[in-house]
Design an enzyme around this catalytic site. Structure first.
Site: not given
Length: 251
Positions: A86, A113, A150, A164
């Site tokens: 994060p 954790e 991809r 895209d």
């Protein structure tokens, strides 16, 4: 390219590897993919890869030894080591394109954790899928790998990737196929005209319109021409008369 994923749950990636375009690309040798279960490297006689945090606190923390020994067993001078965290930079299409040009990517998937802080000293970058919390790094790694793989030449048609969403900083234009009419809703006439210049102009304007309406934040970093700015000013006025008051205020 080669992709390696350090994970306690290597089976998580079977869906990615055995489905559709990614599966065919792997079978055709366009990339290599391996999963490494770092539990196999632990020196704990009970097979532990985590322990309670020093200083106390809830949850368990992944230990340095098994994870870093696993990393060193596959790392080469050309490896790019990525920690899913994060705290990392938010992953996007530009990062996917950048990483698709690397020789060897190694993703480290956490669980429990968190990591022993010293593990961060052995990685090249930290990446985050978004501002939310997952049960482990595997879902994020799978999504990133799909996005990156991809873009390897030969996996999909180059012109498909070029259109895209986010490839030019804007959302993709609307797409249509048969039937021409469904429950009274028709394909826009310009797409039936065969006039390629008009079609490209319409598609670009629709990309601007969609981005303005749904993701106006993207316009701050998109590369826009003088004509784009003029079109956006016009589209803002048009859209304000077509949407709710709340949406109009956000445009």
């Amino acid at each position: 390219m080669k992709v390696s994923v350090l994970s306690l749950f290597p089976e998580y990636f079977q869906g990615l590897l055995n489905t559709s375009i990614i599966s065919r690309a792997r079978e055709n040798g366009l990339f290599e993919f391996e999963t490494v279960n770092f539990r196999e490297f632990t020196k704990s006689k009970h097979g532990h890869v985590d322990d309670a945090p020093y200083g106390g606190g809830a949850g368990m923390v992944l230990m340095c030894q098994p994870l870093l020994d696993a990393l060193k067993s596959i790392q080469t001078p050309t490896s790019k080591v990525i920690l899913l965290s994060p705290q990392g930079q938010k992953f996007d299409q530009n990062k996917a394109a950048e990483l698709s040009r690397e020789d060897h990517l190694i993703f480290i998937c956490g669980h429990y954790e968190g990591f022993d802080e010293r593990i961060r000293d052995y990685v090249d970058m930290q990446l985050s899928l978004g501002d939310f919390v997952l049960t482990g790094g595997e879902p994020a790694a799978a999504a990133m790998c799909d996005s990156i793989l991809r873009l390897i030449p030969g996996v999909i048609k180059e012109e498909s990737a070029g259109g895209d969403s986010f490839s030019d900083g804007l959302l993709e234009y609307p797409q249509y196929t048969r039937p021409y009419e469904y429950e009274g809703k028709k394909v826009p006439d310009v797409l039936m005209s065969g006039h390629h210049a008009n079609i490209e102009k319409w598609r670009h304007e629709e990309s601007l319109k969609r981005t303005l309406l749904h993701r106006p934040d993207l316009l701050k970093s998109a590369v826009l021409s003088e004509q784009d700015h003029k079109d956006l000013a016009r589209l803002k006025e048009e859209l304000k008369s077509q949407v709710s008051q709340e949406e109009a205020e956000s445009i």
